[in-house]
Motif scaffolding. Sequence first.
Motif, PDB file in Angstrom:
ATOM      1  N   UNK A 138       0.816  -1.213   0.000  1.00 59.23           N
ATOM      2  CA  UNK A 138       0.000   0.000   0.000  1.00 59.23           C
ATOM      3  C   UNK A 138       0.849   1.261   0.000  1.00 59.23           C
ATOM      4  N   UNK A 139       1.935   1.247   0.785  1.00 61.30           N
ATOM      5  CA  UNK A 139       2.797   2.434   0.836  1.00 61.30           C
ATOM      6  C   UNK A 139       3.486   2.637  -0.508  1.00 61.30           C
ATOM      7  N   UNK A 140       3.968   1.535  -1.112  1.00 63.23           N
ATOM      8  CA  UNK A 140       4.613   1.654  -2.430  1.00 63.23           C
ATOM      9  C   UNK A 140       3.602   2.158  -3.455  1.00 63.23           C
ATOM     10  N   UNK A 141       2.388   1.593  -3.405  1.00 64.66           N
ATOM     11  CA  UNK A 141       1.363   1.960  -4.387  1.00 64.66           C
ATOM     12  C   UNK A 141       0.954   3.427  -4.221  1.00 64.66           C
ATOM     13  N   UNK A 142       1.036   3.957  -2.990  1.00 63.48           N
ATOM     14  CA  UNK A 142       0.682   5.365  -2.781  1.00 63.48           C
ATOM     15  C   UNK A 142       1.585   6.258  -3.619  1.00 63.48           C
ATOM     16  N   UNK A 153      -1.062   1.106  10.869  1.00 62.84           N
ATOM     17  CA  UNK A 153      -1.196   2.519  11.249  1.00 62.84           C
ATOM     18  C   UNK A 153      -0.372   3.399  10.319  1.00 62.84           C
ATOM     19  N   UNK A 154       0.835   2.914   9.985  1.00 58.98           N
ATOM     20  CA  UNK A 154       1.699   3.720   9.116  1.00 58.98           C
ATOM     21  C   UNK A 154       1.045   3.895   7.756  1.00 58.98           C
ATOM     22  N   UNK A 155       0.459   2.802   7.251  1.00 60.44           N
ATOM     23  CA  UNK A 155      -0.220   2.909   5.956  1.00 60.44           C
ATOM     24  C   UNK A 155      -1.365   3.924   6.049  1.00 60.44           C
ATOM     25  N   UNK A 156      -2.106   3.888   7.184  1.00 57.90           N
ATOM     26  CA  UNK A 156      -3.217   4.835   7.352  1.00 57.90           C
ATOM     27  C   UNK A 156      -2.692   6.267   7.326  1.00 57.90           C
ATOM     28  N   UNK A 180      -3.605   8.790   4.521  1.00 57.16           N
ATOM     29  CA  UNK A 180      -4.284  10.023   4.889  1.00 57.16           C
ATOM     30  C   UNK A 180      -3.563  11.237   4.316  1.00 57.16           C
ATOM     31  N   UNK A 181      -2.229  11.197   4.369  1.00 56.42           N
ATOM     32  CA  UNK A 181      -1.424  12.293   3.857  1.00 56.42           C
ATOM     33  C   UNK A 181      -1.642  12.452   2.345  1.00 56.42           C
TER      34      UNK A 181
END
Lengths: 326, 328
Positions: free
Chosen positions: B60-64, B180-183, B187-188
């Motif tokens: 998810x973080x990479x995809x962001x 939580x980090x992904x959230x 969110x950012x």
Amino acid sequence: MSTFGHRIAHNGGLLGAIALFVVMFTIYTSNHPVGLTAAVAATAANKAVLLALVAMAQTLPVLTRGLDLSVGMVFILANCLASAIVVGTIGEGFLGIVAVLGVGALAGLLNGAIVVWGRLQPIITTLATGAIYYGTALFIRPGPGGDVQSDIADFATGQLFGVFPTSLAILLAVVVFVWLPYRNSVLGRAAYAVGSNEQAAYMSGVPVQRAKLLAYTLAGLLAALGGLMLTFNTYSGEASSPIAGNYTLNSIAAVVIGGTSLFGGWGSAIGSIFGAFVLRTIEDLLFVFNLDPLWQPLFQGIVLLAAVSLGAVRILRIRNRLELFA
Amino acid sequence: MNDPKLQAGTLPVLRFALDRSVLIAFGCIVLMLLGGALYSREFLSPEYLLQQLQISAFLGIIASGAMMVILIGHIDLSIPWTVTLGAMMATAVAGWYGEIGSAIAIPVGVLCGAFVGFLNGLGVAYLRLPSMIFTLGMNAVVQGLMVLHTGGFAPQDHATDAMHFLAVGRPIFGVPNALFIWIIVGGFITYLLTRTAFGRRVYAVGNRETAAYLSGVNTNAVIILCFVLSGAAAAFAGVLLAGYSTKAYQAMGDPYLLPAIAAVVLGGTNILGGRGNYLGTIAGVVLITLLQSILAVMQMPEAGRQIIYGVVILVMLLGYGRGEIDRK
């Protein structure tokens, strides 16, 4: 501008790639401990022809302003399939070759059909079909292995009359009997028209759909031929995802170095062949100059980045800033 | 301006609205969970779902980051080695500088990734090279640097306690920290895209860069910033992945490039840029993680997994509706 001058300007990318290759190959052979013997030439050719065929395959969809991220997977699929069915007598071997090429063309046709009738973006279509082809290759050959008809393999990787590498002759035959007729056919010209401006091509009555279908089908066929040649080189098949990815990415780089525009409508498969030769010669150069193996990947990466950055000279010619965004 | 849809205030809501593709994606997630539940009750247990979300967080973080670049109509193929770069630099810094190193390891890893993204942005924005080929070259350069780095200097490759804690710790109600980090990251990105001028500019550049430029948008700055976000996100995910597997290793980012792009596209973001919202990306990421997990649980061989993976992506995209025919 004279006709001659116009032709030079029109083929600038191709000529640049040829010049780059000639310089690098001269440095390579003059520093090679043995010099340019038939065996050295055949080894270099056998390696370079594989990427050259895959790069030719990549060129065709790129000319229509598409992209084929599955060429490497089709390449591997053909490799695995050939290691399973190009066996037995010479006759059976040739039947197997026809079947492998047919499967490659079918894979390409599937890409084309989804792009044309499914109207999905080529990049994402071939990303997904690439997974399917890789899965099929893995299904055929879960572990490395297999065999290949050795008479055909020895012939295809040997030398004609003891001097000229057969693989290079095969590549030449592909250019003369596949690329040049295609380039001058209605559908080949249509591919360039579609790449330049699809709406204008459609309005002019160009067979847009058939041009795209043929481009992707031929791409599959050429990639499969590359996979076949790989089998002749290695005498085995291996469903390796890194190799597939490597060939896909290097094929795009070879296309760009060969002067074909990623925005379609401009370039040629012959340029891509020399682009592929340039990329392969870089690796050979590192070998003859005995570069520390640790430095090799970095050096290769920098050369690749520098080669593709040459495309930036285009912005020097631009007079109106708005042309930048075209 | 009489059309209520065009009022400025409603636009952010619209961008976050559930469109058809997002609905289909969430529908498929539910279907897959129900189908999995028929196979084994375990699929609906909170423990399994939390674990899936924890694994989803890395993708998810990479995809962001990948989504930011895709929204402006480009693509970032340097993700694999940027992930590895983030992980390796973070662990190496921790090894070189002891106590202080452990403290600055995570920011240093992320900054290295942001720097790669910055270079990508410079090449794409100012040299006007196709992002596909420039980021590909950058990937090769970073790979070369990392081979030299690990081979020549033999740096520490063990993750620090902080990295391990962020990736696998579950101090609050058993909910994984990674989630939580992904959230926070999500969110950012959502805030950037829907509440800031920069977000509007991203969509503008993605739709038509010429028009954005003529409207006074510094399009080069937008492009560079999007690539920086992508590089930073990939490197951050690399840091977390190092914490998850307790060490950084060669090619650890390779399995994440295609799933990240597939997740963004399955979430309804247009690969040509200008359209898409973060809710879709969340759906895409969860969908892909769940698909991989269910196929693994069913002990499907790798060959079948790849084929099903490809077919699912194709069928879903065809279900979203075919592209507009380009003939007007």
